[in-house]
Design an enzyme around this catalytic site. Sequence first.
Site, PDB file in Angstrom:
ATOM      1  CB  SER A  38      68.920  57.056  47.884  1.00 50.17           C
ATOM      2  OG  SER A  38      69.575  58.224  48.318  1.00 50.17           O
TER       3      SER A  38
ATOM      4  CG  PHE B 247      59.776  58.821  50.407  1.00 47.20           C
ATOM      5  CD1 PHE B 247      58.610  58.155  50.034  1.00 47.20           C
ATOM      6  CD2 PHE B 247      60.886  58.720  49.573  1.00 47.20           C
ATOM      7  CE1 PHE B 247      58.552  57.415  48.857  1.00 47.20           C
ATOM      8  CE2 PHE B 247      60.840  57.986  48.408  1.00 47.20           C
ATOM      9  CZ  PHE B 247      59.670  57.326  48.054  1.00 47.20           C
TER      10      PHE B 247
ATOM     11  CD  GLU C  25      66.330  52.275  44.951  1.00 47.59           C
ATOM     12  OE1 GLU C  25      67.078  53.230  45.209  1.00 47.59           O
ATOM     13  OE2 GLU C  25      65.801  51.575  45.821  1.00 47.59           O
TER      14      GLU C  25
ATOM     15  CD  GLU D 128      63.685  66.128  53.186  1.00 46.21           C
ATOM     16  OE1 GLU D 128      63.885  65.285  54.087  1.00 46.21           O
ATOM     17  OE2 GLU D 128      64.480  66.331  52.251  1.00 46.21           O
TER      18      GLU D 128
ATOM     19  CB  CYS E 216      64.251  49.140  50.714  1.00 51.11           C
ATOM     20  SG  CYS E 216      63.795  48.270  52.209  1.00 51.11           S
TER      21      CYS E 216
ATOM     22  CE  LYS F 286      66.540  64.423  58.069  1.00 47.15           C
ATOM     23  NZ  LYS F 286      65.334  64.662  57.239  1.00 47.15           N
TER      24      LYS F 286
END
Length: 501
Positions: free
Chosen positions: A236, A159, A392, A186, A291, A183
């Site tokens: 992740s 995301f 994290e 979402e 990240c 893809k």
Amino acid sequence: MLDVETTPGLRVLPNYVGGGWQPLESSESLPVTNPATGETIATVPVSSLDDVDAAVRSAQDAFEAWRHTPPLERAQSMFRLRDLMIRHRGDLARTITMEHGKTLADAHGSVQRAMENVEVAAGIPTLMMGYGLENGAGSGIDEEAVRRPLGVFAAISPFNFPMMVPFWFLPYAVATGNTFVVKPSEQVPLSQNLAFQLLEQAGFPPGVVNLVNGDRSTADALVDHPDIRGISFVGSTPTARHIYARASAAGKRVQAAGGAKNIMVVMPDAILTKSVSNIINSAFGSAGQRCLAGSLIVTVGGVHDALRDALLDAVGQIKVGNGLDPSVTMGPVISGAARDRILQAVERGAAEGATLLAGGGKLQPEGHADGYFVEPTVFDGVTPDMSLAQSEIFGPVLGIMRAETLDEAIGLVQSSPYGNAASIFTENGGWAREFQTRVDVGNVGVNIGVAAPMAYFPFGGARQSFFGTLHGQGRDAVDFFTDRQIIIRRWFGADGTGVHW
Ligand code: NAD
């Protein structure tokens, strides 16, 4: 103006398959939320196995003609795409901010980074060249290696960079003659909807690029599809590990980038007036959801108190709010669930004994009572055993640790399970060199808080931050999306005398 329908009311976003926009009959769909307002701005379908199959089949059908299209022509599609991205960069940036929450300036930066990958991929006639050796296999026998595309590849993205991350892969995959399926996450499907409007306008033949919306079930369907030759994943660490294991067990190429816990080491000679803004941008830019965000500082020797005070001053200047407001310097986090998870991590940090110096709670900027805002948060007294040091958090939470020596600081970097990035702030070349040599991370910053590789360098991490061999971007991407065929060639001559020329 490029647009995607974002009216609550709510058109379900279509897929882009075989050169056309395809509405889905999917029974399942999910809301897409503007995290600054909490409003639902679109609905994203969960593509089924059949929907994924339709996209992969259209990519497979397009492959044969596309792979034989001259590289120079494929490069020209990249130039057209770049021009369109320049023309529509404002629309792209605004959409990124609306669905993700980051500031408009940050969103523009990520569009720029996406575009730079298109620019690099436009050099494919050179990047994709093979090599050969006259008489390489014996007198009169020449040997040559040519790079060839493999078929259909797919990207599954996170995301936090809705526009940029798929572009670490797509331009290279397509420029080398493969066909592609994206893809998106979402949580942020709108930016890729716009990106595919541009890909459509750039004139790629039907089926060369495809977009399937969906969640983890859609991701698994892509990984499992027998006609997918390789997967580029970013997300992740648990998901990266899962995708890597599943795709490689099926004999596919896979590159899977995972999570991070990046440490910034501040040496006693660091120029604090310059370093602090770097550190603040690294820790709190994009609300800590990068990240490459530095989420821990290690102060070495006597620099601790001066740095802590300067950081707290700077944190006090951060303006939290809707990223569309140009005066705002930090937006919301992605969702209510993310906000609650971050606040739990803060509570746990305090319970484990770290000292909360700033923030630690929810925020409700004026007019945004339903947005997902977290205060910029700073902990001091973090020790290596605490969850603040190990896990994290992926939010605007910065922890400060202390070390007496550079050796001890390097030990702290090495004790993290992650290896995405680490930075050192110093004017001492010897310290910097020792640091870069000894830390096992993918990206090292020297007086740089966010060590993000440019498009012509590979983007990847080490240890639990990356599974695979070849990274995204640049030459690594060209290697990932091609195989080398060796051709060994000789000529007997019409009379069979074995002439060597
Ligand atoms: P995520 O792992 O939850 O989701 C990433 C993608 O995987 C999404 O498209 C999602 O639909 C899909 N997915 C989620 N769970 C899945 C499952 N069990 N099986 C199959 N597919 C699944 O990650 P996120 O929350 O969207 O992104 C944030 C994470 O991404 C952070 O950990 C961040 O550090 C990481 N990240 C890493 C890099 C890098 O270069 N290493 C870059 C950006 C983000």
